[in-house]
Design a protein around this motif. Structure first.
Motif, short mmCIF file in Angstrom:
data_model
loop_
_atom_site.label_atom_id
_atom_site.label_comp_id
_atom_site.label_asym_id
_atom_site.label_seq_id
_atom_site.Cartn_x
_atom_site.Cartn_y
_atom_site.Cartn_z
N ARG A 1 -16.03 -16.75 -34.30
CA ARG A 1 -16.17 -17.69 -35.41
C ARG A 1 -15.76 -19.08 -34.93
O ARG A 1 -14.64 -19.27 -34.49
CB ARG A 1 -15.33 -17.24 -36.61
N THR A 2 -16.68 -20.03 -35.01
CA THR A 2 -16.43 -21.38 -34.53
C THR A 2 -16.38 -22.35 -35.71
O THR A 2 -16.91 -22.10 -36.79
CB THR A 2 -17.52 -21.84 -33.56
N GLU A 3 -15.73 -23.48 -35.46
CA GLU A 3 -15.65 -24.54 -36.46
C GLU A 3 -15.61 -25.89 -35.75
O GLU A 3 -14.82 -26.09 -34.82
CB GLU A 3 -14.40 -24.38 -37.32
N SER A 4 -16.45 -26.80 -36.16
CA SER A 4 -16.41 -28.17 -35.63
C SER A 4 -15.27 -28.92 -36.30
O SER A 4 -15.16 -28.93 -37.52
CB SER A 4 -17.74 -28.88 -35.89
N VAL A 5 -14.42 -29.54 -35.49
CA VAL A 5 -13.28 -30.28 -36.01
C VAL A 5 -13.57 -31.77 -36.08
O VAL A 5 -13.25 -32.44 -37.06
CB VAL A 5 -12.02 -30.01 -35.14
N ARG A 6 -14.19 -32.30 -35.02
CA ARG A 6 -14.52 -33.72 -34.99
C ARG A 6 -15.63 -33.96 -33.99
O ARG A 6 -15.65 -33.36 -32.91
CB ARG A 6 -13.30 -34.56 -34.59
N SER A 7 -16.56 -34.86 -34.33
CA SER A 7 -17.63 -35.23 -33.42
C SER A 7 -17.62 -36.73 -33.22
O SER A 7 -17.70 -37.49 -34.20
CB SER A 7 -18.99 -34.79 -33.96
N GLY A 8 -17.49 -37.16 -31.97
CA GLY A 8 -17.53 -38.57 -31.62
C GLY A 8 -18.68 -38.86 -30.67
O GLY A 8 -19.51 -37.98 -30.38
N ARG A 9 -18.72 -40.07 -30.16
CA ARG A 9 -19.82 -40.45 -29.28
C ARG A 9 -19.72 -39.76 -27.92
O ARG A 9 -20.73 -39.31 -27.37
CB ARG A 9 -19.83 -41.97 -29.09
#
Length: 281
Positions: free
Chosen positions: A82-90
């Motif tokens: 089970r995965t979860e995106s925490v933060r996406s930056g450049r």
């Protein structure tokens, strides 16, 4: 065994994950018995499996830093990630992932939890300023592997050794001859048995694939990982890798292992530190 290439090898097949169409961020996997050691699935193999799921789930392709906590031993068989995106930056994206297996009543049991940051290693500059140097060890032809003598008797499975092409520095194989050096050191040339070259994902396996340094301290048996952090610094050049692992402090039944991985172009491509429980023998 047929020759392996990146994307088409035993390692790739055994770390494959299948995304569930009806559950975003959830993946099914099958833990292969081919990567077991003593009485559990190898922690580096498991980290690569989780790393593959995060590479699919996050917008950036390559692991930069991965920190894993190992809760319970993993066994061959079905697993859910089970995965979860925490933060996406450049330039970096961060996410977390947990691997679960099932108990006798069919309930999910969490085996590992990972927090990681991903980026694009191909976008990094070539600038290097370092005092680090490759490990001093004999040429590959002068190091020792499984074919150079009878394997030491260690209870349980050693299936993972058939998947690896390891050639150990003779200075770190005293444990196999019944005469451990007393130094917490392990050095080896590393490759996969089918000839597949290393990539960023397989480096997550490499840092945990050598015999534990506790063997050279005179302790044989399972050395379960409690926590493992890996920094991937560069995409490795084709060819064999050199791995150096050092333990400086075994205390209270726990030890640390600091690993460096160098590629055929003399670049430091991965570093790691793990905390492990020392064998009781």
């Amino acid at each position: 065994m047929s020759a392996g290439t990146i994307g088409d090898s035993e390692f790739d097949r055994d770390t494959a994950v299948a995304r569930r169409a009806d559950e975003p961020g959830v993946y099914d996997a099958e833990l292969s018995a081919g990567w077991t050691i003593i009485n559990a699935v190898n922690g580096g193999y498991l980290l690569a499996l989780l790393g593959r799921a995060l590479s699919d789930a996050l917008p950036h392709p390559d692991p930069f830093t991965v920190s894993a906590h190992y809760f319970t031993p993993s066994q061959p068989g079905p697993a859910v990630i089970r995965t979860e995106s925490v933060r996406s930056g450049r330039t970096l994206s961060s996410g977390q992932a947990s691997l679960f297996q099932y108990d006798a009543e069919g309930r999910e049991v969490e085996r590992i939890r990972v927090l990681a940051s991903y980026g694009d290693l191909g976008a990094l500059t070539g600038e290097v300023c370092t005092t680090a140097e490759p490990p001093v060890m004999p040429p590959l032809a002068h190091c020792l592997g499984a074919s150079d003598g009878p394997a030491p008797k260690i209870p349980g499975s050693n299936a993972i050794t058939d998947r690896l092409h390891l050639k150990l520095d003779p200075a770190t194989v005293g444990w196999a001859l019944g005469a451990p050096s007393g130094k917490g050191e392990m050095r080896a040339w590393f490759g996969l048995a089918d000839g597949r070259d290393a990539d960023p994902l397989s480096l997550l396996l490499v840092v945990d694939a050598l015999p534990p340094t506790s063997f050279e301290l005179g302790l044989k048996g399972w050395t379960p990982t409690v926590e493992l952090t890996v920094h991937v610094r560069s995409r490795p050049a084709p060819g064999p890798l050199r791995v150096s692992i050092v333990t400086r402090n075994l205390a209270g039944g726990f030890l640390e292992e600091d690993a460096e991985v160098w590629d055929s172009a003399d670049r430091l491509v991965a570093q790691s530190r793990q905390l492990a429980r020392a064998p009781r023998s």
